[in-house]
Design a protein around this motif. Structure first.
Motif, PDB file in Angstrom:
ATOM      1  N   VAL A 350       0.881  -1.514   0.107  1.00 51.36           N
ATOM      2  CA  VAL A 350       0.189  -0.086   0.153  1.00 51.36           C
ATOM      3  C   VAL A 350       1.032   1.047  -0.110  1.00 51.36           C
ATOM      4  O   VAL A 350       0.734   1.981  -0.565  1.00 51.36           O
ATOM      5  CB  VAL A 350      -0.997  -0.015   0.740  1.00 51.36           C
ATOM      6  CG1 VAL A 350      -1.914  -0.950   0.835  1.00 51.36           C
ATOM      7  CG2 VAL A 350       0.337  -0.494   2.123  1.00 51.36           C
ATOM      8  N   LYS A 351       1.922   1.420   0.812  1.00 52.97           N
ATOM      9  CA  LYS A 351       3.117   2.803   1.021  1.00 52.97           C
ATOM     10  C   LYS A 351       3.713   2.400  -1.006  1.00 52.97           C
ATOM     11  O   LYS A 351       3.392   3.580  -1.325  1.00 52.97           O
ATOM     12  CB  LYS A 351       4.095   2.193   1.564  1.00 52.97           C
ATOM     13  CG  LYS A 351       3.304   2.399   3.456  1.00 52.97           C
ATOM     14  CD  LYS A 351       4.841   2.702   4.019  1.00 52.97           C
ATOM     15  CE  LYS A 351       5.939   1.118   3.989  1.00 52.97           C
ATOM     16  NZ  LYS A 351       6.323   1.189   4.667  1.00 52.97           N
ATOM     17  N   LEU A 352       3.219   1.450  -1.884  1.00 56.02           N
ATOM     18  CA  LEU A 352       4.198   1.546  -2.705  1.00 56.02           C
ATOM     19  C   LEU A 352       2.570   2.342  -3.583  1.00 56.02           C
ATOM     20  O   LEU A 352       3.170   2.602  -4.522  1.00 56.02           O
ATOM     21  CB  LEU A 352       4.332   0.489  -3.199  1.00 56.02           C
ATOM     22  CG  LEU A 352       5.941   0.072  -3.259  1.00 56.02           C
ATOM     23  CD1 LEU A 352       6.410  -1.477  -2.780  1.00 56.02           C
ATOM     24  CD2 LEU A 352       7.212   0.489  -3.187  1.00 56.02           C
ATOM     25  N   LEU A 353       2.100   2.091  -3.313  1.00 62.91           N
ATOM     26  CA  LEU A 353       0.487   1.994  -4.398  1.00 62.91           C
ATOM     27  C   LEU A 353       0.297   3.549  -4.090  1.00 62.91           C
ATOM     28  O   LEU A 353      -0.163   4.217  -5.171  1.00 62.91           O
ATOM     29  CB  LEU A 353      -0.618   0.937  -4.078  1.00 62.91           C
ATOM     30  CG  LEU A 353      -0.246  -0.131  -4.418  1.00 62.91           C
ATOM     31  CD1 LEU A 353      -1.026  -1.076  -5.118  1.00 62.91           C
ATOM     32  CD2 LEU A 353       0.290  -0.279  -6.223  1.00 62.91           C
ATOM     33  N   GLN A 354       0.752   4.046  -3.345  1.00 60.93           N
ATOM     34  CA  GLN A 354      -0.343   4.983  -2.479  1.00 60.93           C
ATOM     35  C   GLN A 354       0.898   5.668  -3.456  1.00 60.93           C
ATOM     36  O   GLN A 354       0.041   7.094  -3.446  1.00 60.93           O
ATOM     37  CB  GLN A 354      -0.234   5.779  -1.706  1.00 60.93           C
ATOM     38  CG  GLN A 354      -0.294   6.988  -0.190  1.00 60.93           C
ATOM     39  CD  GLN A 354      -0.136   6.282   0.776  1.00 60.93           C
ATOM     40  OE1 GLN A 354       1.013   6.432   1.535  1.00 60.93           O
ATOM     41  NE2 GLN A 354      -0.934   7.715   1.703  1.00 60.93           N
ATOM     42  N   SER A 355       2.160   6.001  -3.340  1.00 62.44           N
ATOM     43  CA  SER A 355       3.425   6.551  -3.878  1.00 62.44           C
ATOM     44  C   SER A 355       2.862   6.605  -5.533  1.00 62.44           C
ATOM     45  O   SER A 355       3.433   7.665  -5.429  1.00 62.44           O
ATOM     46  CB  SER A 355       4.515   6.465  -3.431  1.00 62.44           C
ATOM     47  OG  SER A 355       4.824   4.930  -4.623  1.00 62.44           O
ATOM     48  N   GLN A 356       2.217   6.473  -5.641  1.00 59.42           N
ATOM     49  CA  GLN A 356       1.787   5.733  -7.158  1.00 59.42           C
ATOM     50  C   GLN A 356       0.359   6.753  -7.545  1.00 59.42           C
ATOM     51  O   GLN A 356      -0.465   6.353  -8.319  1.00 59.42           O
ATOM     52  CB  GLN A 356       1.332   4.782  -8.258  1.00 59.42           C
ATOM     53  CG  GLN A 356       2.622   3.960  -7.875  1.00 59.42           C
ATOM     54  CD  GLN A 356       4.011   4.610  -9.490  1.00 59.42           C
ATOM     55  OE1 GLN A 356       4.125   5.345 -10.112  1.00 59.42           O
ATOM     56  NE2 GLN A 356       5.633   5.395  -8.068  1.00 59.42           N
ATOM     57  N   GLY A 357      -0.268   7.265  -6.458  1.00 61.89           N
ATOM     58  CA  GLY A 357      -1.445   8.094  -6.742  1.00 61.89           C
ATOM     59  C   GLY A 357      -2.690   6.977  -6.223  1.00 61.89           C
ATOM     60  O   GLY A 357      -4.112   7.704  -6.354  1.00 61.89           O
ATOM     61  N   TYR A 358      -2.647   5.280  -5.575  1.00 64.10           N
ATOM     62  CA  TYR A 358      -3.581   4.967  -5.100  1.00 64.10           C
ATOM     63  C   TYR A 358      -4.625   6.121  -3.489  1.00 64.10           C
ATOM     64  O   TYR A 358      -3.791   6.244  -3.451  1.00 64.10           O
ATOM     65  CB  TYR A 358      -3.374   3.752  -4.594  1.00 64.10           C
ATOM     66  CG  TYR A 358      -2.960   2.822  -6.782  1.00 64.10           C
ATOM     67  CD1 TYR A 358      -4.210   1.715  -6.477  1.00 64.10           C
ATOM     68  CD2 TYR A 358      -2.429   2.917  -7.009  1.00 64.10           C
ATOM     69  CE1 TYR A 358      -4.273   1.549  -7.597  1.00 64.10           C
ATOM     70  CE2 TYR A 358      -1.553   1.767  -8.501  1.00 64.10           C
ATOM     71  CZ  TYR A 358      -2.922   1.069  -8.507  1.00 64.10           C
ATOM     72  OH  TYR A 358      -2.990   0.240  -9.799  1.00 64.10           O
TER      73      TYR A 358
END
Length: 425
Positions: A350-358
């Motif tokens: 989720v941290k990786l996805l958050q950084s991609q605008g999720y």
């Protein structure tokens, strides 16, 4: 505005559960996602503050310390009139705790010798009759909860379960007394106290049974139980219509949301929800061995999620397994080790996805939800519109991201799809 109720929830989905029910019954509620301290901003203009702990299955001492600290903050800093210890409506615990020891510690902290025990949530099929907890008409220990990977429930008799965990004596207020009204409930509470009973377990067959209970316990220092009682407390105070299934609160909107679903629960209903969703959307099962041994595994999973973006329904990552496969996994890798590894991978994803605008996260399972919101850095949530009883949409007040934090057995079989369909209503 005086804060009427301070809630200490033993996991994140449980906190969202009771917060949502109180909002639907007329109260203003803020949910805190970290153990409060002297630097925590006290929410203003609210009826209730819900503190989300991750104390359901941690060591007993940790659960007790976190709960007592939260109680002190709620009483001394936030000036809450009454304390509510919120746990799951399936009484998730073991013979060693944590419900009993935390209840004992909170009773000592609040200077009381009698606490209410009311886990029932009839709207979701959790009822208590003759002191026995039922799930959709089945005894707790025959409902699938006997296979829970962390807190297997092998006894439906709450008096026995409570006394095995705690230091005191349990007593029962029977359904006949509940249905006679609040004065009869008060009389039974007085009688139990005179008998030296410390935990007053209340029969509850319907949602209507919760109203006289709530009316009778308004002045008790400590209440414990599920979200049904929270709903009734809010309702009798606000005097709004009872049982109308209103949809108060906001929800995410728009067709361009970047959404992912993460499922860590192995409950009966979540297994059904995962199976249903696999038929209509991309889904990928986590490999526990990879979670334990491959430091790049979260990146691989996040890349897979991004590759599915734009295909309609959001992709699903799941560690959900039926009981027979879960048993094999635990035997191979260890129950605690495999669970922690899966949670850590979900947190990294989720941290990786958050950084991609999720910006939208639909999560199944209390432990998984706790890890996700911690990884996202979420501190306070506003409570929005309900997706299912006990599962509202919630919004991170800092980032604006939306989350659905679902307890394992909550929601209908098409929950994951239905939650997304709400975007465009």
């Amino acid at each position: 505005m005086t804060v009427k109720l301070g809630v200490i929830a033993d996991d994140f989905t449980g906190a969202t559960d009771i917060a949502g029910f109180m909002v639907q019954n007329g109260w203003k509620v803020v949910q805190l996602l970290n153990e409060p301290d002297e630097n925590t901003v006290i929410p203003q203009g609210v009826d209730a503050i819900v503190v989300s702990l991750k104390s359901r299955s941690c060591p007993v001492d940790e659960a007790v310390n976190a709960s007592v600290n939260a109680c002190n903050w709620l009483k001394k800093k936030a000036q809450c009139q009454q304390i509510f210890f919120k746990y799951c409506s399936t009484f998730d615990s073991t013979e060693k705790g944590n419900i009993g020891p935390v209840t004992d510690a909170l009773m000592k902290q609040l200077g009381t010798t009698l606490a209410l025990v009311c886990p029932a949530l009839p709207v979701n099929g959790r009822t208590v009759v003759h002191g026995h907890l039922f799930v959709n008409g089945q005894l707790l220990n025959e409902s699938g909860m006997q296979h829970h990977p962390v807190t297997p429930m092998t006894d439906a008799n709450l008096l026995r379960v409570m006394e095995k965990q705690s230091k005191g004596k349990a007593g029962l207020i029977k359904l006949d007394d509940i249905q006679q009204g609040s004065e009869a409930v008060k009389a039974q509470l007085t009688e139990l106290a005179q008998q030296g009973v410390n935990y007053a377990i209340v029969d509850t067959l319907t949602m209507d049974d919760l109203l006289p209970i709530a009316q009778a316990v308004k002045t008790m220092p400590l209440l414990t139980g599920g979200s049904g009682l929270g709903a009734a407390l809010a309702n009798i105070d606000s005097q709004c219509a009872w049982g109308e299934n209103s949809a108060r609160g906001e929800k995410p909107t728009g067709t361009t949301r970047k959404t992912v679903i993460l499922s860590g629960s192995c409950s009966v209903m979540t297994n059904k929800q995962v199976q249903a969703y696999q038929k209509v959307a991309p889904a990928k099962a986590l490999d526990v061995g990879e979670c334990l041994a491959n430091p790049e595994y979260a990146k691989l999973l996040a890349t897979w999620v991004q590759e599915q973006q734009g295909g309609g329904l959001a992709p699903l990552l799941y560690a959900t397994q039926p009981p027979e496969l879960l048993k094999k996994t635990q035997e191979k890798y260890g129950a605690a080790e495999s669970s922690a590894a899966v949670e850590n991978v979900f947190g990294e994803v989720v941290k990786l996805l958050q950084s991609q605008g999720y910006d939208t996260f639909i999560i199944a399972g209390g432990e998984t939800s706790g890890k996700v919101v911690q990884s996202l850095g979420t501190e306070q949530l506003s409570i929005g519109s309900p997706i299912a009883p006990g599962v509202p949409w919630v919004q991170d007040l800092a980032s604006g991201s939306w989350l659905a934090l679902k307890s394992g057995n909550f929601g209908q079989e098409n929950f994951f799809q239905f939650a997304q369909e709400m975007f465009n209503e």
